[in-house]
Every structure is written in C-alpha cells, then in structure tokens.
Design a protein around this motif. Structure first.
Motif, PDB file in Angstrom:
ATOM      1  N   THR A 147       3.416  11.536  -6.649  1.00  0.00           N
ATOM      2  CA  THR A 147       2.142  11.104  -7.212  1.00  0.00           C
ATOM      3  C   THR A 147       1.299  12.239  -7.768  1.00  0.00           C
ATOM      4  O   THR A 147       0.438  12.024  -8.622  1.00  0.00           O
ATOM      5  CB  THR A 147       1.320  10.356  -6.150  1.00  0.00           C
ATOM      6  OG1 THR A 147       1.175  11.206  -4.994  1.00  0.00           O
ATOM      7  CG2 THR A 147       2.012   9.068  -5.733  1.00  0.00           C
ATOM      8  N   VAL A 164       4.563   9.650  -2.212  1.00  0.00           N
ATOM      9  CA  VAL A 164       4.455   8.438  -1.409  1.00  0.00           C
ATOM     10  C   VAL A 164       5.212   8.598  -0.094  1.00  0.00           C
ATOM     11  O   VAL A 164       4.923   7.898   0.887  1.00  0.00           O
ATOM     12  CB  VAL A 164       4.979   7.231  -2.214  1.00  0.00           C
ATOM     13  CG1 VAL A 164       5.040   5.973  -1.376  1.00  0.00           C
ATOM     14  CG2 VAL A 164       4.102   6.993  -3.451  1.00  0.00           C
ATOM     15  N   SER A 192       1.492   7.747   2.715  1.00  0.00           N
ATOM     16  CA  SER A 192       1.544   7.901   1.266  1.00  0.00           C
ATOM     17  C   SER A 192       0.330   8.649   0.719  1.00  0.00           C
ATOM     18  O   SER A 192      -0.815   8.258   0.957  1.00  0.00           O
ATOM     19  CB  SER A 192       1.634   6.516   0.620  1.00  0.00           C
ATOM     20  OG  SER A 192       1.621   6.601  -0.778  1.00  0.00           O
ATOM     21  N   GLY A 194      -2.233   9.838  -2.096  1.00  0.00           N
ATOM     22  CA  GLY A 194      -2.755   9.349  -3.356  1.00  0.00           C
ATOM     23  C   GLY A 194      -3.317  10.425  -4.256  1.00  0.00           C
ATOM     24  O   GLY A 194      -3.054  10.451  -5.456  1.00  0.00           O
ATOM     25  N   THR A 210      -5.308   9.521   1.060  1.00  0.00           N
ATOM     26  CA  THR A 210      -4.079   8.729   1.117  1.00  0.00           C
ATOM     27  C   THR A 210      -4.327   7.302   0.642  1.00  0.00           C
ATOM     28  O   THR A 210      -5.468   6.867   0.474  1.00  0.00           O
ATOM     29  CB  THR A 210      -3.512   8.694   2.548  1.00  0.00           C
ATOM     30  OG1 THR A 210      -4.367   7.872   3.362  1.00  0.00           O
ATOM     31  CG2 THR A 210      -3.436  10.098   3.140  1.00  0.00           C
ATOM     32  N   HIS A 211      -3.237   6.579   0.461  1.00  0.00           N
ATOM     33  CA  HIS A 211      -3.328   5.199   0.002  1.00  0.00           C
ATOM     34  C   HIS A 211      -3.815   4.245   1.088  1.00  0.00           C
ATOM     35  O   HIS A 211      -4.072   3.070   0.804  1.00  0.00           O
ATOM     36  CB  HIS A 211      -1.971   4.741  -0.535  1.00  0.00           C
ATOM     37  CG  HIS A 211      -1.612   5.394  -1.834  1.00  0.00           C
ATOM     38  ND1 HIS A 211      -0.428   6.092  -2.025  1.00  0.00           N
ATOM     39  CD2 HIS A 211      -2.281   5.496  -3.010  1.00  0.00           C
ATOM     40  CE1 HIS A 211      -0.385   6.561  -3.254  1.00  0.00           C
ATOM     41  NE2 HIS A 211      -1.498   6.211  -3.869  1.00  0.00           N
ATOM     42  N   GLU A 213      -6.538   5.151   2.790  1.00  0.00           N
ATOM     43  CA  GLU A 213      -7.940   5.582   2.858  1.00  0.00           C
ATOM     44  C   GLU A 213      -8.227   6.522   4.019  1.00  0.00           C
ATOM     45  O   GLU A 213      -9.274   6.438   4.657  1.00  0.00           O
ATOM     46  CB  GLU A 213      -8.887   4.366   2.924  1.00  0.00           C
ATOM     47  CG  GLU A 213      -8.608   3.277   1.915  1.00  0.00           C
ATOM     48  CD  GLU A 213      -8.624   3.758   0.464  1.00  0.00           C
ATOM     49  OE1 GLU A 213      -9.195   4.819   0.174  1.00  0.00           O
ATOM     50  OE2 GLU A 213      -8.032   3.055  -0.390  1.00  0.00           O
ATOM     51  N   TYR A 246     -13.118   2.021   0.281  1.00  0.00           N
ATOM     52  CA  TYR A 246     -12.114   2.901  -0.307  1.00  0.00           C
ATOM     53  C   TYR A 246     -12.759   4.247  -0.623  1.00  0.00           C
ATOM     54  O   TYR A 246     -13.993   4.373  -0.654  1.00  0.00           O
ATOM     55  CB  TYR A 246     -11.542   2.292  -1.599  1.00  0.00           C
ATOM     56  CG  TYR A 246     -12.616   1.950  -2.605  1.00  0.00           C
ATOM     57  CD1 TYR A 246     -13.054   2.869  -3.551  1.00  0.00           C
ATOM     58  CD2 TYR A 246     -13.224   0.693  -2.595  1.00  0.00           C
ATOM     59  CE1 TYR A 246     -14.052   2.568  -4.449  1.00  0.00           C
ATOM     60  CE2 TYR A 246     -14.230   0.381  -3.482  1.00  0.00           C
ATOM     61  CZ  TYR A 246     -14.641   1.316  -4.412  1.00  0.00           C
ATOM     62  OH  TYR A 246     -15.644   1.013  -5.293  1.00  0.00           O
TER      63      TYR A 246
END
Length: 383
Positions: A147, A164, A192, A194, A210-211, A213, A246
């Motif tokens: 990513t 990820v 994962s 981000g 991260t994905h 949060e 988020y």
C-alpha cells in the motif's frame, strides 16, 4: 473563527481522493473517483484543468520537484504511473507494471535520484526514470498488496514499504537491488497498513495508521514502538461530539515538535488530536475542530500552514487548509474573517455565490484559531 470555502463537484457526482500542493503552492491537484485529476488554485479555488487517461482508481498523486515543477505524476489500479504536463494537461510519459499488477503507491529517490519505486500486488517494482527501464523487482518481502512505498527523507538510498500483510520493510537501494541482500529490517505492525509518514528532526520517527483505525509510532532504525491500539476510543473520549469513526492522516509541526492525528466522524466533522508518544502514551483534546463543511466521510486533509516561506501577507493568507470527502466536496478552511472568503464555487462553472457562515460551536472555533495561529507563528519564526 473558521470560515469555509467549498468547491463542490456535485455536478459530476465524483468524490475527491488525494489532495496535494505544488512545491511553490501555485497549484493544487485532486484525484477523483472518476479516475481523473483536477487542478485548482489553492488560494482562490479557481479551476485550472483536468488530467484524464487512467481507466481505474487513482491511488496516489505527486508533483515533481523543482527541476520539473509543471509535471504531475499519478498511479492507478490500471497498472500504470502516468506523468502529466499541468500547463497543457496532456500525458507526457508512462510506466507500466505489466502482469495485471495494480499500483497503489510510488516514490522517486535513490542515491543518484534516478529511481522510481512502485508498490503493487505483493511486488515492489523499480525503474530508472531517466531511460524508462525497469531495473528491479522485489517479490519475496511482502505477500499481499503493497500500500505504501517511500524513499526516506535525508536517507535517499533507503526505501520503506508497507503492506496489507502487516509488515513494514526497509531496503537499501544501492547496487543491484534484490530481496536477499537489500532487505535491512522488518517492522511487524500486526495488521493491514493503510498510511505511513516520517517525522522528527532526522526523520527517524514513523507514524503508521492501519485499516482497523489503530495508530503506532516507530523508530524505523531501532524498531522501537509506541502502540495506540485504542486510538479511536482515546480520541472519542477527548471531545463531546460524536465518536471518532476513522483517522484520515497525521500532521507534524517540526518547529513545535508536535504530532497530531486527524480523526473524523461519519457526518464530516474533523478534529486535530495531539499525540504524546514520549513517556506517557496519550491522545489529547482536539486543538482544532473543522465542522459544517462536509456531510459525509472525509478522505483527505492537507494543511496550508506548512507552506514554505509563508508570511501573513503572503499567498494563502488566512487559509488553514483543504479537505476532500465522499460528499463530493472540496472545502477550504480559513481563520480569516475577511468577506472575500465567504464564498462557494461550483467546479464546472466557478459561479460565485454568497452564503451563511457554517455552523460551529464557540469552543471549537477558539481551539481551531489557537492551532492555526500557533502553526503560523512558528513558520514565521523559522524564516
């Protein structure tokens, strides 16, 4: 008190993604859900033109350096990195990943400043941008989508990648690049990744969102970590508004040595939450709250407070920064009460119309003005 300038894209129902500024702050580029990039004035909101050519989602955009300031780069899930001349809005070159590889991120760097790195599906590709030749492919370090790729500031031979798969890798890109000999260290985030960014006096610190949060702070040289797995609840407890749903980004003031994590609600309100990672781990009450501009999730934030050489009489006077959201709006936030900023533009026609000031509460306005003035004063001192 914050005032608001909104540039709405509702006519074509497209949502802004990334927002970036040109080095001299004379142009601002915005990637859209229509797979195009639009260019505006960051000071007035004037629309300049559009770069069209990608056939899938644009994942990352970046202006070139001082040697080619008019060139804008973009990468996409269509497997290409494209270069655009923002004077004509025409494509001038492209790089192709091949083998149906999506490209999620790219970065220019290397010891000779000749490398272009791209994060793809499990792979990291390298080109020599001077001759468009692919020079390396790293395919053993990550097992899922890469990513993020970034050449590290002040360490231009070092490349950091994030994936990820929950791993952050640091590579030395000198010589013939390969997985076996050039992988220097691995940081295990555990989930994962981000978005990442560098900060600190020597850019040795790394923030990671991260994905799911979470937030973590790393020293990428010695792999030490401060983990905020409960970052969202910590931020939510620090204000009386809706829970933070988020995180959008982080912002660092080098002069103040302060890091903020920027959190938002599903109804479009944003807060700048100060992060303490030395000694006691804490996320404090927001020092700026941006509300009344967006009606949905905000995807990108770009402050103007870090503009090089900015003065109170310079370009962008009064502007705090820009935000873009899933509601199709670009919002410019300002702490200047001058009447000329109480306007709204429609992107396709640039019709100016007057309107009421956005709703806000007194406490949020005071906090926002304090942060804006604080950052501006620090920049003036450093000139």
């Amino acid at each position: 008190m914050f005032c608001l300038i909104c540039c709405s894209h509702r006519r074509d129902m497209c949502s802004p993604g990334s927002i970036i500024f040109k080095d001299d702050w004379t142009a601002m580029a915005v990637s859209l859900s229509t797979n195009a990039v639009k260019v505006y004035s960051p000071v007035t909101g004037q629309y300049y033109g559009e770069c069209k050519g990608h056939s899938a989602t644009i994942n990352h955009i970046s202006f070139s350096g001082p040697s080619t300031p008019h060139v804008l780069h973009s990468c996409s899930s269509d497997g290409t990195i494209r270069a655009w001349d923002t004077r004509t809005f025409q494509q001038v070159s492209s790089f192709h990943s091949g083998s149906s590889q999506e490209i999620f991120s790219f970065s220019f760097g290397g010891s000779a400043n000749n490398l272009l790195a791209a994060g793809c599906n499990t792979q990291i590709l390298f080109w020599d941008w001077r001759n468009d030749k692919q020079v390396a492919c790293l395919e053993d370090s990550h097992v899922e989508d890469v990513t993020q790729v970034h050449f590290i500031p002040d360490h231009q031979s070092k490349l950091l990648s994030a994936s990820v798969d929950g791993l952050i890798c640091v590579f030395d890109t000198d010589g013939d690049i390969n997985d076996d000999d050039h992988l220097e260290s691995v940081l295990n985030v555990g989930t994962s990744v981000g978005k990442v960014g560098f900060f600190g006096e020597t850019y040795q610190k790394l923030w990671c969102l991260t994905h799911i949060e979470t937030l973590s702070i790393w020293d990428w040289k010695d792999a030490s970590e401060t983990n905020f797995k409960d970052a969202r609840s910590l931020a939510s407890d620090c204000w009386t508004l809706d829970d933070v749903d988020y995180f959008v980004d982080c912002h660092y003031s080098r002069e103040a040595e302060q890091l903020w994590v920027i959190g938002g609600t599903n109804t479009g309100t944003l807060g700048y939450f100060p992060v303490s990672y030395k000694g006691t781990r804490a996320i404090g009450s927001p020092e700026a709250v941006l509300g009344g501009g967006h009606t949905g999730i905000v995807r990108s934030v770009l402050p103007m407070s870090s503009m090089p050489g900015r003065s109170s009489q310079g370009q962008g006077h009064g502007n705090f920064g820009w935000t873009g959201g899933e509601d199709g709006r670009l919002c410019c936030w300002s702490s200047d009460n001058s009447p000329e900023i109480n306007r709204s533009w429609i992107s396709s026609t640039l019709v100016s119309r007057s309107g009421p000031s956005p709703p806000h509460n007194k406490a949020s306005s005071l906090l926002g003005k304090r942060l804006y003035n604080f950052l501006t004063i620090k920049i003036k001192v450093s000139q």
